[in-house]
Design an enzyme around this catalytic site. Structure first.
Site, short mmCIF file in Angstrom:
data_model
loop_
_atom_site.label_atom_id
_atom_site.label_comp_id
_atom_site.label_asym_id
_atom_site.label_seq_id
_atom_site.Cartn_x
_atom_site.Cartn_y
_atom_site.Cartn_z
N GLU A 143 4.43 1.11 2.18
CA GLU A 143 5.27 -0.09 2.12
C GLU A 143 4.47 -1.38 2.18
O GLU A 143 4.77 -2.34 1.47
CB GLU A 143 6.32 -0.07 3.24
CG GLU A 143 7.44 0.95 3.06
CD GLU A 143 7.09 2.33 3.61
OE1 GLU A 143 5.94 2.54 4.04
OE2 GLU A 143 7.97 3.21 3.62
N PHE A 160 12.38 0.44 8.28
CA PHE A 160 10.96 0.67 7.99
C PHE A 160 10.16 -0.63 7.94
O PHE A 160 8.97 -0.63 7.65
CB PHE A 160 10.79 1.41 6.64
CG PHE A 160 11.46 2.75 6.57
CD1 PHE A 160 12.01 3.36 7.69
CD2 PHE A 160 11.55 3.43 5.36
CE1 PHE A 160 12.65 4.59 7.61
CE2 PHE A 160 12.18 4.66 5.27
CZ PHE A 160 12.73 5.24 6.39
N HIS A 208 17.02 4.70 11.66
CA HIS A 208 17.61 4.71 10.31
C HIS A 208 19.02 4.13 10.30
O HIS A 208 19.79 4.40 9.38
CB HIS A 208 17.68 6.14 9.75
CG HIS A 208 16.35 6.77 9.51
ND1 HIS A 208 15.58 7.30 10.52
CD2 HIS A 208 15.63 6.95 8.37
CE1 HIS A 208 14.46 7.79 10.01
NE2 HIS A 208 14.46 7.58 8.71
#
Lengths: 338, 331
Positions: free
Chosen positions: A63, A89, A132
């Protein structure tokens, strides 16, 4: 072209991207599993087939690397749409976002622009635990240099995505997983809407009054708009008319629409799926308090995740997320002074 | 240090050699002046000087063509001067004035020039490396034949994002030259104390990226290595790693306590390996220039640097209204 077709939010987003890609060759998409897979939450479905892997690029699970590459490409005249698969994330790549994308325009004295969309999935309610399931609206809105968008339905999502892609500043486009209309995750009825086939853009900084009322103002966004509307529906049966404001964009924030509504109703309830403290709910209440505290007939209230990590257990998770019942209770208490 | 390559391997004219001397001297004198202004309190924050490393950027700029891009970290003054940015604007940014490249909002670590294809100037160790790959991605997308020089230090070479970037750059065959300016110290931590293998240029091997070490105190060797790297990238073969072994004479920043290395070590480098003295010797011994010629260059540089300092001292402080511009592209 007139059409009454109803699209889920995921399709509305991918259609907006496709339409911008057709007219602007500098637009490309990059992210994890956004190509052959179609995006885990469907926001890029169909793009690979139409545009090929030169413009719809699957990335390694890196990322920091690919969001940083997006910043470089944007400074160089491209318009990247980069997907951060889950907003949670951001921990591995925030430097690329808030130190680079968000600051290079300022630090260059306007010499460079960073026209980049970071598209990311937010929200919980499906037992995925706290790495999440967060929304983190306030985290991104807090940091200057980025615009922050969080649509509640397919129509808005398409128009806001078109605006995001055309914007010369970095935009966080935060879509709630539970609104996408996925086969494997339930969505509220209002998330899929009639979506015009033609291109259209919805300006940033314009909240939408999605239900009018005279007794209380509910300010909210994203998934919580649907719970707020359900609450308003229930309250109407008791004779309480709640006004519901869908913010649509957090940065820029449409403070005027909020102030105007609260001036009318005298009561304010802010609902957010983000953590409660130091965030969006406090900001909205402060906005009203700074403007004119005397317009409030009762203390403002807020509903948000009560400063705990979002738990896995269904019972525990449902307890920490605001819902139609808790929203209605809060409005009722506000109106009746309980 | 890698062995200095012989000059016979490169083809450099007397004029070009003089230009190298001039360009390196400009950086050194500019940085010395910046150090003085810092001492006078006119420059704030942490100011990272490039003194000692001049041959790296001057050699590589000689290998670049118009339109090629460059991006680097916070030790960026040398890169900006070498790519032709105006010393007045750079110095005025150091003093935080209206006439600075970023209108005083960026300072030493954050300057940019679209005109010179200079993409900053970045304050976080290693963070510019993925951006460099993104610039190269855009060039490949546009198929314009340009290459990007992505500079970072031996300290940054231990950041994880560098390897994320190596992988993507190799996977997508991006025209990017990763220039590792190995000045042997990550802030105050020597390479021996921070880095498992001395040969950083070999770290691309696992990704299939060719690497090469070059003596960064020899501007001719740097140029030659740069030309090879540029040719590789322009031919579409993907990224290339150049580890340029260099040395910074000054501290990491102006607040450096200088306790982690001996004065003798620095002195030895200055006396035996100095890049500017090297070119000066070549010019004089090859009879390409006289002492008077070089004095004239010294004088010209002194004038440029003094003018930059004057400009940086007299350029107005930024108006506070400027605080609220450029936060977003449209406001």
């Amino acid at each position: 072209m007139t059409s009454n077709r109803i699209l889920p939010m995921s399709r509305a987003i991918s259609e907006a991207i496709a339409q911008e890609m057709r007219t602007d060759p500098s637009v490309f998409v990059m992210g994890e599993d956004i190509g052959a897979y179609g995006g885990i939450f469907g926001a890029t479905s169909g793009l690979l087939d139409e545009f090929g892997d030169g413009r719809v690029r699957d990335t390694p699970i890196s990322e920091t690397g690919f969001i940083g590459a997006g910043v470089g490409a944007a400074m160089s005249g491209m318009r990247p749409i980069v997907e951060l698969m889950f907003v949670d994330f951001f921990g591995v790549c925030m430097d690329s976002i808030y130190n680079l994308a968000a600051k290079n325009t300022y630090f260059s004295g306007g010499n460079y622009k960073v026209p980049m969309v970071i598209m990311t999935a937010t929200g919980g309610g499906y037992s995925d635990a706290g790495q999440h399931s967060q929304t983190l609206h306030g985290t991104f809105a807090h940091l200057p240099g980025m615009k922050v968008v969080a649509p509640s339905n397919a129509y808005d999502a398409k128009g806001l995505m078109a605006t995001a892609i055309r914007d010369d500043s970095p935009v966080m486009f935060m879509f709630h997983k539970g609104l996408q209309g996925l086969a494997w995750m339930a969505s509220p009825d209002g998330a899929a809407t009639v979506v015009p086939e033609d291109t259209y853009a919805i300006p940033f900084g314009q909240a939408k009054v999605v239900r009018e009322g005279k007794d209380a103002t509910i300010v909210t966004l994203s998934m919580m708009v649907h719970h707020a509307l359900d609450a308003a529906e229930a309250l109407a049966k008791e004779g309480i008319e709640a006004e519901v404001i869908d913010l649509r964009t957090i940065v820029p924030l449409d403070r005027d629409t909020i102030l105007k509504s609260v001036a009318k109703t005298g009561r304010l309830i802010v609902v957010d799926e983000d953590y409660k403290s130091f965030g969006l709910t406090g900001e909205i209440i402060a906005t009203v308090a700074e403007h004119d505290p005397t317009c409030l007939k009762s203390a403002p209230r807020r509903l948000a995740v009560p400063d705990v990590p979002i738990p896995y257990s269904r019972v525990m998770e449902q307890f920490v997320l605001p819902n139609a019942k808790t929203i209605a209770d809060s409005v009722r208490a506000s109106v009746k002074g309980a | 240090m890698a062995t200095r390559k012989t000059q016979s391997k490169t083809n450099v004219s007397a004029d070009e050699l003089k230009q190298f001397y001039r360009d390196m001297l400009l950086i050194r004198r500019f940085e010395e002046k910046a150090g003085q202004l810092y001492g006078m309190g006119l420059i704030g924050g942490f100011c990272h000087l490039y003194i000692g490393q001049e041959a790296v950027v001057v050699g590589l700029e000689a290998a670049a063509e118009e339109g090629d891009k460059r991006i680097t970290s916070y030790r960026d003054h040398g890169h900006m001067l070498a790519c032709g940015m105006n010393p007045d604007g750079v110095m005025a940014e150091l003093t935080g004035r209206e006439g600075g490249y970023s209108k005083g909002k960026g300072g030493s670590m954050h300057m940019f020039s679209k005109e010179k294809h200079f993409y900053g100037g970045h304050g976080i160790v290693g963070a510019q490396v993925p951006l460099g790959a993104g610039l190269a991605f855009a060039d490949k997308y546009k198929d314009n034949g340009r290459v990007t020089f992505t500079y970072f230090g031996d300290g940054a070479a231990n950041q994880g994002q560098v390897y994320e970037t190596f992988n993507m750059a190799a996977l997508w065959k991006l025209p990017v030259i990763f220039v590792i300016e190995n000045n042997q110290y990550a802030m105050g931590t020597s390479q021996q104390r921070s880095t498992s293998s001395a040969e950083i240029y070999m770290r691309g091997e696992a990704f299939g990226i060719p690497g090469e070490a070059v003596d960064g105190m020899d501007v001719l060797a740097v140029k030659a290595a740069g030309e090879k790297a540029v040719a590789h990238c322009r031919s579409g073969e993907g990224p290339y790693i150049l580890e340029v072994k260099t040395y910074r004479y000054r501290g990491h920043s102006m607040s450096d306590p200088a306790k982690y290395r001996t004065r003798e070590e620095v002195q030895k480098m200055r006396e035996e390996k100095d890049a500017i003295e090297h070119v000066r010797d070549l010019l004089l011994s090859g009879k390409h220039a006289s002492e008077d010629d070089l004095k004239a260059i010294d004088k010209e540089i002194k004038g440029i640097v003094n003018n930059a300092a004057d400009f940086a001292k007299t350029s107005p402080e930024p108006a506070l209204e400027e605080l609220w511009t450029d936060i977003y592209a449209d406001a």
